[in-house]
Design a protein around this motif. Sequence first.
Motif, PDB file in Angstrom:
ATOM      1  N   GLU A  90      -5.991  -2.217  -6.755  1.00 13.41           N
ATOM      2  CA  GLU A  90      -5.507  -1.933  -5.133  1.00 13.41           C
ATOM      3  C   GLU A  90      -6.054  -2.931  -4.480  1.00 13.41           C
ATOM      4  O   GLU A  90      -7.419  -2.939  -4.215  1.00 13.41           O
ATOM      5  N   ARG A 110      -1.950   1.233   1.086  1.00  8.50           N
ATOM      6  CA  ARG A 110      -1.232   1.506   2.602  1.00  8.50           C
ATOM      7  C   ARG A 110      -2.246   1.404   3.361  1.00  8.50           C
ATOM      8  O   ARG A 110      -3.518   2.019   3.310  1.00  8.50           O
ATOM      9  N   ALA A 111      -2.175   1.090   4.752  1.00  7.24           N
ATOM     10  CA  ALA A 111      -3.065   0.861   5.957  1.00  7.24           C
ATOM     11  C   ALA A 111      -3.415   2.380   6.211  1.00  7.24           C
ATOM     12  O   ALA A 111      -2.631   3.242   6.315  1.00  7.24           O
ATOM     13  N   GLY A 112      -4.762   2.537   6.443  1.00  2.61           N
ATOM     14  CA  GLY A 112      -5.021   3.747   7.061  1.00  2.61           C
ATOM     15  C   GLY A 112      -5.349   4.872   5.905  1.00  2.61           C
ATOM     16  O   GLY A 112      -5.907   5.987   6.220  1.00  2.61           O
ATOM     17  N   ALA A 127      -0.509  -3.696  -3.086  1.00  2.00           N
ATOM     18  CA  ALA A 127      -1.192  -3.294  -1.597  1.00  2.00           C
ATOM     19  C   ALA A 127      -1.552  -1.929  -1.495  1.00  2.00           C
ATOM     20  O   ALA A 127      -0.790  -1.143  -1.433  1.00  2.00           O
ATOM     21  N   ALA A 130      -4.476  -8.935   5.304  1.00  2.04           N
ATOM     22  CA  ALA A 130      -4.318  -9.372   6.264  1.00  2.04           C
ATOM     23  C   ALA A 130      -5.063 -10.858   6.636  1.00  2.04           C
ATOM     24  O   ALA A 130      -4.564 -11.759   6.974  1.00  2.04           O
ATOM     25  N   GLU A 131      -6.230 -10.795   6.139  1.00  2.04           N
ATOM     26  CA  GLU A 131      -6.971 -12.152   6.194  1.00  2.04           C
ATOM     27  C   GLU A 131      -6.445 -13.250   4.967  1.00  2.04           C
ATOM     28  O   GLU A 131      -6.413 -14.363   5.437  1.00  2.04           O
ATOM     29  N   PRO A 153      -6.956  -3.884  -0.332  1.00  2.00           N
ATOM     30  CA  PRO A 153      -6.967  -3.037   1.081  1.00  2.00           C
ATOM     31  C   PRO A 153      -6.108  -3.927   1.934  1.00  2.00           C
ATOM     32  O   PRO A 153      -5.979  -5.070   1.810  1.00  2.00           O
ATOM     33  N   ALA A 154      -5.534  -3.196   2.902  1.00  2.00           N
ATOM     34  CA  ALA A 154      -4.555  -3.920   3.981  1.00  2.00           C
ATOM     35  C   ALA A 154      -5.435  -4.709   4.670  1.00  2.00           C
ATOM     36  O   ALA A 154      -4.871  -5.875   5.138  1.00  2.00           O
ATOM     37  N   VAL A 155      -6.508  -4.525   5.101  1.00  2.00           N
ATOM     38  CA  VAL A 155      -7.328  -5.478   5.896  1.00  2.00           C
ATOM     39  C   VAL A 155      -7.623  -6.601   5.203  1.00  2.00           C
ATOM     40  O   VAL A 155      -7.436  -7.908   5.793  1.00  2.00           O
ATOM     41  N   GLU A 205       1.621   0.412  -1.260  1.00  2.00           N
ATOM     42  CA  GLU A 205       3.109  -0.049  -1.015  1.00  2.00           C
ATOM     43  C   GLU A 205       3.761  -0.083  -2.262  1.00  2.00           C
ATOM     44  O   GLU A 205       3.389  -0.776  -3.168  1.00  2.00           O
TER      45      GLU A 205
END
Length: 404
Positions: free
Chosen positions: A32, A402-404, A400, A39-40, A34-36, A127
Motif C-alpha cells: 500500500e 486512501r488519503a486520511g 494507493a 503526490a511527491e 501512502p497518498a502523500v 483506492e
Amino acid sequence: MEDRREQFWNRLRDAGIPGVPDEFSVTFAHQEIPAVLLAEIDDFIRVFEDVTTRPVWQENVVGSSGHSLPSQRPEVCFFSAWDFHLPSDGPWQVIEFNDNGSGLLFAGFINEFYHSLLEPERQAALEAPPSAAELGRHVIRMVRREAEGFFGAMPEGLFLILDEPEALERGKFQGEMDMLRELFRGEGWRAEVASTAELRWDGARLRHDGEPVSFIVNRSTDFFLEKEVTRALRDAFLGGGVYVAPSPFTYATRSDKRLLEFLSLPSWDRELGIEAREREVLSRHIPETRVLRADNIDAIVENRDQFVFKPMRSHASRGFLPSARVGRSRLQRLVRRGEDYVAQRKVGRPRVPLGDGNHVWADLRVWAYRGERVLLSGRTSIDENSLDLRPPAGWLPTFAARAG
C-alpha cells in the motif's frame, strides 16, 4: 488463505497470464502506497517529463550518445515505467526509468483480481485499481493520441507489436503482446505480433509480409537497433515515416542509464537546462550515479560497499554486479573492454511479510504517460540487493492508500 491463493492463480491463468505462479511468478501479498508519497512521486514524474522533453536536453544528450540519431522525434512511449525503492531510513529513490516496460496489462489483472479478494474493510482503505477493461480502454486512448499526433489522422497501415525472434520464442510476455493485438483489432485496426526478422525496408516503406507498416510498439531490447536483425526497423525509424516507440531516440533521451549521472548530479545543469527547483527534486530522489571511467575507478573502489554496478544497456538485472563481487582490477577490465557500466549508490527496500514467517523485498513501479500516472505495480525479490523474481517473489499487487 489457500483457497484465496488458488483462486487468485486460477483467475490470472484464465485471463491469459501463462505459468502462474511458477513460470510467471506473482507474490500472494500486496503493498500500500501512502497518498502523500504518491503526490511527491507525481510531482517527480512531471519534473522528469519537463526536463527530458526540452530541446536543450534532447540535443545535448543525443549529441553525447555516440550514436547518429535525429535531434528530435515526436513519439512518446505509452509504456513508460519508473522503478522506485522506498527505504525505511530516507526519502524514496528512483532506481531507473524504462520506456520499454513489459507487464502493464498483466499488472492490471494482478491488481484487479487481488483487490477483489481482499476483506471489505481492507478494500475500503485502498483506492480501487482500474479494471483490466478500463486499463485497456486507456491504452487505446494513448495509442490513438500518439498515432493522430504523428500522422495527423489514424493511419491505414499495419499496427505491429514487435520483438526479436528469440524473445518471441521464449519470452514471458507473449501473452501480453497477444492481448495488445486484440485490443487494437477491437478498434478495427489491422494489427499483428511480429518479429524484427520479418520486416523489410524497401527504401520508402517498412513492410511486413508485403503490407505497409505505420505504427510500431517496439519490445526489442536492442535499444539502439544495432543488430542486423533490427536493421530494417532502424532504416524505417531514420526514414521518419513510421511511428516507433520506444525508439533509439526515446532511449537516448529518457532511459539510457548513463542519463542518471546527469539527472542525479548538478555538474551539467547549465548545459542541460535543468532549473534550480528541478535540481532539488532530482537530487533528492535519484541516488548518486556515475558512469564508470578510468579516471573515477579509484574513488569508486574506495567506497564500493556503498554502490551497486549495472550495465548501461541491459534489462531485467542482467549483468548486475553487487559490491561484494567488484574490485579495482575488475572495474579496470570492464573499462578496458568497453563494457559500459554505471555505479549507483545503494538504496534499501522494504520487506513484505508472506504470512509464513518468511519475507521478500519490494520495489514500486509507476506507469505514466506524458506526466500523468496510469497504474501502480510492484515486484518482489528473494534477494535484498538485486531483482530475483523466483517464487515466492514476483510481481506484486500494489495499491494507493486512501488519503486520511
